[in-house]
Design a protein around this motif. Structure first.
Motif, PDB file in Angstrom:
ATOM      1  N   LEU A  43       0.833  -1.207   0.000  1.00 19.72           N
ATOM      2  CA  LEU A  43       0.000   0.000   0.000  1.00 19.72           C
ATOM      3  C   LEU A  43       0.864   1.251   0.000  1.00 19.72           C
ATOM      4  N   GLN A  44       1.931   1.234   0.775  1.00 21.40           N
ATOM      5  CA  GLN A  44       2.816   2.389   0.849  1.00 21.40           C
ATOM      6  C   GLN A  44       3.678   2.523  -0.407  1.00 21.40           C
ATOM      7  N   GLU A  45       4.226   1.429  -0.864  1.00 23.78           N
ATOM      8  CA  GLU A  45       5.193   1.486  -1.959  1.00 23.78           C
ATOM      9  C   GLU A  45       4.547   1.741  -3.318  1.00 23.78           C
ATOM     10  N   SER A  46       3.364   1.173  -3.552  1.00 19.43           N
ATOM     11  CA  SER A  46       2.770   1.256  -4.901  1.00 19.43           C
ATOM     12  C   SER A  46       1.277   1.494  -4.909  1.00 19.43           C
ATOM     13  N   ALA A  47       0.666   1.636  -3.726  1.00 19.80           N
ATOM     14  CA  ALA A  47      -0.800   1.701  -3.632  1.00 19.80           C
ATOM     15  C   ALA A  47      -1.430   0.453  -4.256  1.00 19.80           C
ATOM     16  N   LEU A  48      -0.756  -0.688  -4.091  1.00 20.49           N
ATOM     17  CA  LEU A  48      -1.222  -1.978  -4.600  1.00 20.49           C
ATOM     18  C   LEU A  48      -1.356  -1.993  -6.126  1.00 20.49           C
ATOM     19  N   ARG A  49      -0.490  -1.246  -6.794  1.00 20.34           N
ATOM     20  CA  ARG A  49      -0.459  -1.262  -8.258  1.00 20.34           C
ATOM     21  C   ARG A  49       0.893  -1.815  -8.728  1.00 20.34           C
ATOM     22  N   ASN A  50       0.839  -2.572  -9.779  1.00 19.59           N
ATOM     23  CA  ASN A  50       2.060  -3.200 -10.295  1.00 19.59           C
ATOM     24  C   ASN A  50       2.776  -2.211 -11.213  1.00 19.59           C
ATOM     25  N   LEU A  51       3.517  -1.288 -10.619  1.00 25.10           N
ATOM     26  CA  LEU A  51       4.115  -0.172 -11.342  1.00 25.10           C
ATOM     27  C   LEU A  51       5.306  -0.611 -12.196  1.00 25.10           C
ATOM     28  N   ASP A  52       5.429   0.010 -13.367  1.00 26.35           N
ATOM     29  CA  ASP A  52       6.594  -0.249 -14.225  1.00 26.35           C
ATOM     30  C   ASP A  52       7.599   0.894 -14.118  1.00 26.35           C
ATOM     31  N   TYR A  53       7.527   1.636 -13.036  1.00 27.58           N
ATOM     32  CA  TYR A  53       8.464   2.739 -12.793  1.00 27.58           C
ATOM     33  C   TYR A  53       8.604   2.925 -11.285  1.00 27.58           C
ATOM     34  N   GLY A  54       9.534   3.784 -10.888  1.00 28.25           N
ATOM     35  CA  GLY A  54       9.738   4.086  -9.475  1.00 28.25           C
ATOM     36  C   GLY A  54      11.029   4.852  -9.278  1.00 28.25           C
ATOM     37  N   ASP A  55      11.426   5.026  -8.045  1.00 25.32           N
ATOM     38  CA  ASP A  55      12.664   5.718  -7.730  1.00 25.32           C
ATOM     39  C   ASP A  55      13.851   4.917  -8.246  1.00 25.32           C
ATOM     40  N   ARG A  56      14.666   5.566  -9.055  1.00 28.90           N
ATOM     41  CA  ARG A  56      15.785   4.883  -9.715  1.00 28.90           C
ATOM     42  C   ARG A  56      15.266   3.673 -10.493  1.00 28.90           C
ATOM     43  N   ASP A  57      15.665   2.459 -10.146  1.00 30.81           N
ATOM     44  CA  ASP A  57      15.199   1.312 -10.920  1.00 30.81           C
ATOM     45  C   ASP A  57      14.136   0.506 -10.171  1.00 30.81           C
ATOM     46  N   SER A  58      13.458   1.112  -9.212  1.00 33.56           N
ATOM     47  CA  SER A  58      12.417   0.420  -8.446  1.00 33.56           C
ATOM     48  C   SER A  58      11.224   0.083  -9.326  1.00 33.56           C
ATOM     49  N   LEU A  59      10.648  -1.095  -9.090  1.00 33.05           N
ATOM     50  CA  LEU A  59       9.537  -1.578  -9.902  1.00 33.05           C
ATOM     51  C   LEU A  59       8.542  -2.371  -9.064  1.00 33.05           C
ATOM     52  N   GLY A  60       7.339  -2.508  -9.593  1.00 24.45           N
ATOM     53  CA  GLY A  60       6.388  -3.466  -9.062  1.00 24.45           C
ATOM     54  C   GLY A  60       5.656  -3.061  -7.802  1.00 24.45           C
ATOM     55  N   LEU A  61       4.976  -4.043  -7.232  1.00 28.59           N
ATOM     56  CA  LEU A  61       4.137  -3.828  -6.052  1.00 28.59           C
ATOM     57  C   LEU A  61       4.931  -3.348  -4.848  1.00 28.59           C
ATOM     58  N   PHE A  62       6.136  -3.855  -4.695  1.00 28.97           N
ATOM     59  CA  PHE A  62       6.952  -3.533  -3.526  1.00 28.97           C
ATOM     60  C   PHE A  62       8.121  -2.612  -3.863  1.00 28.97           C
TER      61      PHE A  62
ATOM     62  N   TRP B 201      17.013  -8.059  -6.256  1.00 29.56           N
ATOM     63  CA  TRP B 201      15.650  -8.562  -6.033  1.00 29.56           C
ATOM     64  C   TRP B 201      15.178  -9.436  -7.192  1.00 29.56           C
ATOM     65  N   GLY B 202      15.897  -9.441  -8.283  1.00 30.28           N
ATOM     66  CA  GLY B 202      15.499 -10.212  -9.449  1.00 30.28           C
ATOM     67  C   GLY B 202      15.539  -9.342 -10.692  1.00 30.28           C
ATOM     68  N   SER B 203      15.207  -9.928 -11.818  1.00 33.69           N
ATOM     69  CA  SER B 203      15.174  -9.161 -13.055  1.00 33.69           C
ATOM     70  C   SER B 203      13.938  -8.271 -13.067  1.00 33.69           C
ATOM     71  N   ALA B 204      13.916  -7.300 -13.975  1.00 30.19           N
ATOM     72  CA  ALA B 204      12.755  -6.414 -14.081  1.00 30.19           C
ATOM     73  C   ALA B 204      11.490  -7.215 -14.373  1.00 30.19           C
ATOM     74  N   ALA B 205      11.594  -8.196 -15.258  1.00 26.44           N
ATOM     75  CA  ALA B 205      10.425  -9.014 -15.601  1.00 26.44           C
ATOM     76  C   ALA B 205       9.948  -9.816 -14.395  1.00 26.44           C
ATOM     77  N   GLN B 206      10.864 -10.363 -13.625  1.00 23.41           N
ATOM     78  CA  GLN B 206      10.480 -11.125 -12.440  1.00 23.41           C
ATOM     79  C   GLN B 206       9.785 -10.233 -11.412  1.00 23.41           C
ATOM     80  N   ILE B 207      10.349  -9.074 -11.160  1.00 24.08           N
ATOM     81  CA  ILE B 207       9.790  -8.182 -10.145  1.00 24.08           C
ATOM     82  C   ILE B 207       8.393  -7.724 -10.512  1.00 24.08           C
ATOM     83  N   GLN B 208       8.100  -7.632 -11.812  1.00 21.32           N
ATOM     84  CA  GLN B 208       6.764  -7.216 -12.216  1.00 21.32           C
ATOM     85  C   GLN B 208       5.767  -8.372 -12.299  1.00 21.32           C
ATOM     86  N   ASP B 209       6.199  -9.546 -11.867  1.00 20.46           N
ATOM     87  CA  ASP B 209       5.288 -10.678 -11.669  1.00 20.46           C
ATOM     88  C   ASP B 209       4.846 -10.629 -10.206  1.00 20.46           C
TER      89      ASP B 209
END
Length: 319
Positions: A94-113, A121-129
């Protein structure tokens, strides 16, 4: 002179009042549509108790958020983790993404968390799963000594290493409510409402999504077959074992009500994306057609029907 000045002022005041009236009416319409779910944006609501009054705690979200929340919860319970772990994970997302699977973020941050490939944490494709990213979060959480007894914000921070460690705390009430419903605790219920999109559902996709979120043992070999002559209906045994010793049968050897409600609420949360038209369990039913009523008493008064409703979660897809 005073009349000449005051007349334009009165005109402006009348125009402003009229504009304000229109805006208030529009705002009222939007609020009514949002609350009722009719004709407005699709949404899901979790409440502290099914059928409780307006004063009971509740949390509203979009179908996308509900879908992701249900996946996060399913991954946690499949690993045999307690409800507290699910609450921590949901508050973090909820804090990191508002429960949305984001394809952007601070620096290279991605996904729900908002996990970072550059930090291992894994590859970009993995993190967005969502299943993968939730699993990674839980993998790190369980390594925190005594995480279930720590304040939520401290447990989340041990995993996330956020620059705003106190931010997680504000999401704890909503995350607690979400976790209560999605892990199957009967004190909370989840209902979704959405305009009829006309999208047909596919039982095969429902089965695949169940296996994706809960693991391959969620559907026994006998499950998922068409019942009642309809290819659009499948049954999910409420007593299915997710992991050994967890969410299995109840103490008296019968199906676990918590397990049943977990699967039922998961199905409702996934209804928009999977084209699910109706979910029933334990004598209660949710349907897309009557979504504004939430969970209601199901028809069927025979003893056989009552036994069946206590054993199976029925999921019917739209045609």
């Amino acid at each position: 002179m005073s009349e000449t000045v005051s007349s334009p002022r009165r005109g402006r005041s009348l125009r402003l009042a009229a504009a304000l009236t229109v805006l208030l009416a529009l705002a009222g319409y939007v609020v009514v549509q949002y609350v009722s779910g009719g004709g407005g944006a699709p949404r899901c609501v979790v409440r502290a108790a099914d059928g409780a009054g307006d004063g009971s705690p509740s949390y509203a979200m979009s179908p996308e958020q509900a879908e992701n929340a249900a996946t996060i919860s399913a991954v946690g319970t499949t690993r045999g983790l307690p409800e507290r772990a699910v609450t921590i994970a949901l508050a973090t997302a909820l804090q990191e993404s508002a429960l949305r699977n984001l394809d952007y973020g601070d620096r290279d941050s991605l996904g729900l968390f908002q996990q970072r490939p550059s930090k291992g944490w894994g590859s970009a494709a993995q993190i967005q799963d969502p299943v993968y990213s939730a699993g990674e979060f839980y993998d790190h959480l369980v390594k925190v000594p005594g995480y279930s007894r720590l304040p939520l914000t401290e447990a989340a921070q041990r995993v996330q290493r956020s620059g705003f460690p106190q931010a997680y705390a504000k999401h704890e009430p909503d995350a607690t409510l979400l976790a209560a419903a999605l892990t199957g605790r009967s004190a909370a219920s989840l209902s979704c409402s959405a305009p009829n999109s006309g999208m047909a559902g596919d039982p095969a996709k429902v089965r695949a999504a169940l296996v994706r979120d809960f693991g391959p043992e969620v559907l026994p070999a006998s499950a998922g077959r068409a019942t009642g002559g309809s290819s659009a209906e499948l049954s999910v045994p409420a007593s299915v074992t997710v992991t050994a010793g967890h969410h299995g049968n109840s103490a008296d050897g019968g199906p676990s009500p918590q397990r049943g409600w977990e699967l039922a609420h998961w199905a409702v949360a996934q209804s928009a994306v999977l084209g699910i038209d109706e979910v029933s369990y334990a004598g209660r039913v949710w349907s897309a057609e009557q979504a504004s009523e939430g969970w209601r008493t199901a028809d069927g008064s025979t003893e056989a029907a009552r036994r069946d409703s206590a054993r199976d979660v029925h999921i019917r897809t739209a045609q």
